[in-house]
Motif scaffolding. Structure first.
Motif, PDB file in Angstrom:
ATOM      1  N   ARG A 110      42.109  32.221  50.888  1.00 50.09           N
ATOM      2  CA  ARG A 110      43.153  31.585  50.086  1.00 50.09           C
ATOM      3  C   ARG A 110      43.919  32.608  49.239  1.00 50.09           C
ATOM      4  O   ARG A 110      43.391  33.667  48.911  1.00 50.09           O
ATOM      5  N   ASN A 111      45.149  32.239  48.875  1.00 54.54           N
ATOM      6  CA  ASN A 111      45.828  32.988  47.840  1.00 54.54           C
ATOM      7  C   ASN A 111      45.083  32.785  46.522  1.00 54.54           C
ATOM      8  O   ASN A 111      44.251  31.881  46.402  1.00 54.54           O
ATOM      9  N   THR A 112      45.382  33.608  45.536  1.00 54.71           N
ATOM     10  CA  THR A 112      44.617  33.607  44.295  1.00 54.71           C
ATOM     11  C   THR A 112      45.524  33.381  43.102  1.00 54.71           C
ATOM     12  O   THR A 112      46.639  33.904  43.051  1.00 54.71           O
ATOM     13  N   TRP A 145      49.083  43.853  47.974  1.00 50.27           N
ATOM     14  CA  TRP A 145      49.235  42.434  47.699  1.00 50.27           C
ATOM     15  C   TRP A 145      50.510  42.179  46.898  1.00 50.27           C
ATOM     16  O   TRP A 145      51.030  43.075  46.235  1.00 50.27           O
ATOM     17  N   GLU A 166      50.353  34.509  40.538  1.00 55.35           N
ATOM     18  CA  GLU A 166      49.838  34.244  41.877  1.00 55.35           C
ATOM     19  C   GLU A 166      49.708  35.576  42.619  1.00 55.35           C
ATOM     20  O   GLU A 166      50.614  36.404  42.576  1.00 55.35           O
ATOM     21  N   SER A 168      49.102  37.106  46.357  1.00 54.88           N
ATOM     22  CA  SER A 168      49.093  36.796  47.786  1.00 54.88           C
ATOM     23  C   SER A 168      48.743  38.052  48.560  1.00 54.88           C
ATOM     24  O   SER A 168      49.321  39.117  48.324  1.00 54.88           O
ATOM     25  N   GLU A 209      43.673  29.357  45.235  1.00 60.32           N
ATOM     26  CA  GLU A 209      44.805  28.434  45.182  1.00 60.32           C
ATOM     27  C   GLU A 209      44.537  27.208  46.039  1.00 60.32           C
ATOM     28  O   GLU A 209      44.166  27.317  47.209  1.00 60.32           O
TER      29      GLU A 209
END
Length: 366
Positions: A110-112, A145, A166, A168, A209
């Motif tokens: 997942r994205n964070t 990232w 965020e 990614s 996320e």
């Protein structure tokens, strides 16, 4: 535990994945295709580790047979020396196989969402929060990232009372997941006239996320308000009613987003952050229900748990969970945190492996 039998049973699933991924239709669903591709790669790694383990066992058996059959003293000495190394290699291969068999964290891909908030210490805590954000920004940059601020509340002296961003990129959550908790700094603040060392804190939360399927939000559960953005951001941002605040009525959670001039995008981001916090809350409750044997794993993810101290006078960083102390604080704050993250990940895997080995042993006991 019959590892060979267990691995053999995985072949059927591997063949099924080969068939699915060879058909073009699955790629019309990018999310599902990515999930199946990751599972396929994991099983491939399991089979590779299994072959190494089997071959290492065969070498041990061959050397043991040689010792039984040969009467030559010189051959015995050489075989005994080689057998020690072969047994160690077999043991290492066994552990690597068990690690490969451990279920992957469902959040790894997942994205964070990164949240940093100033804790105790007033302006100095806000300055420290800004230092931590810069540290993670530098680390994200080195990893390739994308880090995008969603909401921030600056302090008067150039620090941050709060920042939400965020991240990614491949492996972002996997690499950063142990950073949640209380970070403590010990240093002489720039505003301190008598040279006294102050202790301040900031809290960090690393959240996977959430997606729409993870948390369903009903319209009647939300109260959405728009207002004028505040703080730095340029004249265009601060003179339009683009900031969005979302209240989740059942839990009282509030999320505010003022990333840009688009009210629609800010609303979408705010709802995503709300889902993320609700998912994290649910996962935290699930972790709390786990049996006591898993409570030894590295970090609970609790933002109230003190995890690390950054001591400027002694030029050191101490992680209290491992524990490990590093010198070269300036380098760490420049984003060179790989060594800390690697040790934390290794300790976590060792703990998980110990749990798995204990469970395997109990299953094997009649």
């Amino acid at each position: 535990m019959d590892l060979s039998g267990y691995v053999s049973n995985l072949r059927e699933r591997y063949d099924e994945l080969e068939e699915i991924l060879s058909q073009g239709g699955i790629y019309a669903q990018p999310g599902r295709a990515a999930e199946l591709t990751r599972e396929h790669a994991r099983l491939k790694e399991v089979f590779a580790q299994h072959e190494l383990w089997v071959s290492s066992q065969e070498k041990v058996a061959s050397l043991e047979a040689l010792l039984r059959e040969s009467e030559d003293p010189e051959i015995h000495q050489l075989a005994e020396e080689e057998l020690v190394q072969a047994r160690q290699a077999a043991q290492d291969a066994h552990r690597q196989l068990l690690l490969a068999l451990l279920p992957a964290d469902e959040n790894e891909s997942r994205n964070t969402v990164l949240e940093i908030r100033a804790g105790t210490g007033g302006d100095e805590a806000a300055l420290f929060a800004a230092d931590l954000y810069r540290m993670y920004s530098r680390y994200a940059e080195k990893r390739g990232w994308r880090l995008a601020p969603i909401s921030l509340a600056p302090s008067e002296l150039g620090g941050l009372r709060e920042i939400i961003a965020e991240i990614s990129g491949e492996g972002a959550y996997r690499q950063l997941r142990f950073e949640s908790g209380v970070h403590r700094v010990q240093r002489v603040p720039a505003t301190e006239s008598q040279g006294r060392i102050h202790t301040s804190t900031a809290t960090v939360a690393i959240l996977p996320e959430a997606e729409e399927v993870d948390v369903v939000l009903k319209p009647e559960e939300l109260r959405i308000e728009v207002c004028r953005a505040g703080g730095p951001g340029g004249q265009g941002v601060n003179t339009t009613d683009s900031a969005v605040q979302v209240l989740h009525i059942p839990t009282g959670l509030i999320v505010r987003c003022q990333e840009g001039r688009s009210q629609i995008k800010n609303r979408e981001k705010a709802i995503t952050i709300l889902r993320t916090r609700l998912l994290a809350q649910r996962q935290q409750e699930e972790r709390a229900r786990l049996s006591s044997e898993r409570r030894g794993l590295i970090g609970s993810g609790d933002r109230h748990e003190k995890i690390r101290t950054y001591n400027f006078p002694q030029d050191r960083v101490t992680d209290h969970r491992i524990p490990v102390t590093l010198h070269g604080l300036a380098s760490v704050l420049e984003g060179n945190i790989e060594s800390l993250l690697e040790v934390l990940a290794a300790k976590e895997m060792e703990a998980r492996l110990a749990v798995e080995e204990a469970a395997a042993s109990s299953r094997a006991t009649p």
